[in-house]
Write a protein that holds these residues in place. Structure first.
Motif, PDB file in Angstrom:
ATOM      1  N   TRP A 177      -4.390   4.392  -6.651  1.00  0.00           N
ATOM      2  CA  TRP A 177      -4.229   2.968  -6.933  1.00  0.00           C
ATOM      3  C   TRP A 177      -3.632   2.189  -5.755  1.00  0.00           C
ATOM      4  O   TRP A 177      -3.296   1.028  -5.898  1.00  0.00           O
ATOM      5  CB  TRP A 177      -3.341   2.763  -8.163  1.00  0.00           C
ATOM      6  N   GLN A 178      -3.522   2.801  -4.601  1.00  0.00           N
ATOM      7  CA  GLN A 178      -2.843   2.135  -3.482  1.00  0.00           C
ATOM      8  C   GLN A 178      -3.548   0.878  -2.998  1.00  0.00           C
ATOM      9  O   GLN A 178      -2.927   0.020  -2.374  1.00  0.00           O
ATOM     10  CB  GLN A 178      -2.620   3.107  -2.328  1.00  0.00           C
ATOM     11  N   ASP A 179      -4.813   0.713  -3.289  1.00  0.00           N
ATOM     12  CA  ASP A 179      -5.540  -0.478  -2.867  1.00  0.00           C
ATOM     13  C   ASP A 179      -5.433  -1.626  -3.869  1.00  0.00           C
ATOM     14  O   ASP A 179      -5.913  -2.730  -3.601  1.00  0.00           O
ATOM     15  CB  ASP A 179      -7.019  -0.146  -2.635  1.00  0.00           C
ATOM     16  N   LYS A 180      -4.794  -1.368  -4.994  1.00  0.00           N
ATOM     17  CA  LYS A 180      -4.636  -2.408  -6.019  1.00  0.00           C
ATOM     18  C   LYS A 180      -3.508  -3.358  -5.625  1.00  0.00           C
ATOM     19  O   LYS A 180      -2.507  -2.952  -5.037  1.00  0.00           O
ATOM     20  CB  LYS A 180      -4.325  -1.781  -7.387  1.00  0.00           C
ATOM     21  N   LYS A 181      -3.670  -4.594  -5.996  1.00  0.00           N
ATOM     22  CA  LYS A 181      -2.689  -5.622  -5.651  1.00  0.00           C
ATOM     23  C   LYS A 181      -1.326  -5.339  -6.293  1.00  0.00           C
ATOM     24  O   LYS A 181      -0.285  -5.639  -5.715  1.00  0.00           O
ATOM     25  CB  LYS A 181      -3.225  -6.982  -6.101  1.00  0.00           C
ATOM     26  N   TRP A 182      -1.322  -4.774  -7.478  1.00  0.00           N
ATOM     27  CA  TRP A 182      -0.081  -4.545  -8.221  1.00  0.00           C
ATOM     28  C   TRP A 182       0.648  -3.277  -7.794  1.00  0.00           C
ATOM     29  O   TRP A 182       1.749  -3.012  -8.253  1.00  0.00           O
ATOM     30  CB  TRP A 182      -0.368  -4.478  -9.718  1.00  0.00           C
ATOM     31  N   PHE A 183       0.061  -2.488  -6.911  1.00  0.00           N
ATOM     32  CA  PHE A 183       0.656  -1.220  -6.490  1.00  0.00           C
ATOM     33  C   PHE A 183       2.045  -1.489  -5.897  1.00  0.00           C
ATOM     34  O   PHE A 183       2.186  -2.299  -4.976  1.00  0.00           O
ATOM     35  CB  PHE A 183      -0.245  -0.527  -5.467  1.00  0.00           C
TER      36      PHE A 183
END
Length: 147
Positions: free
Chosen positions: A68-74
């Motif tokens: 999930w590292q590319d997600k904004k909420w990470f």
């Protein structure tokens, strides 16, 4: 019998949670149970196994979090992650022996998962360090109580 299970079970749970990224300490409960003269070996076993298994949760979360590292909420910024990886690579696997240390120990087990450290290596080093730590804490406490 139920009282005995509650003593060791509550120590196991306390040590388990204390090893995750949640702020909790198992030492105070361990000291109280020692003072109540519960089995030293069973207290050591409950604390060590709970704390080690809690660290395994951190390892697993670290291993899985990169998806999930590319997600904004990470929650972990790329620079923070890179810095943690550099520190871990500098000190290597042996640093896991010190996973019992306050403040740095729990994140260290998380980063080990991120770095894809083999689980068996992780488990052996973390369990050994935590076992020695609880043995030392128990030994010091018994020494103080016997004065």
């Amino acid at each position: 019998m139920n009282e005995i299970f509650m003593a060791y079970g509550s120590l196991f749970i306390s040590a388990f949670i204390a090893a995750t990224l949640f702020p909790l300490s198992s030492e105070a409960l361990l000291l109280v149970l020692l003072k109540q003269q519960h089995s030293v070996f069973l207290l050591w076993l409950a604390a060590t196994s709970g704390n080690t298994l809690g660290s395994c949760i951190n390892w697993y979360l670290g291993k899985e979090c990169l998806r999930w590292q590319d997600k904004k909420w990470f929650p972990i910024k790329p620079a923070q992650l890179a810095r943690a990886q550099v520190h871990f690579q500098r000190y290597g696997l042996v640093s896991l022996f010190f996973s019992w240390l306050p403040v740095v120990g729990d994140p260290l087990t998380f980063v080990a998962g991120v770095m894809r450290v083999r689980f068996w290596q992780f488990f052996v080093l973390v369990a050994f360090g935590k076992a020695l730590r609880y043995a030392a804490l128990i030994g010091i406490t018994i020494g103080i109580f016997s004065l």
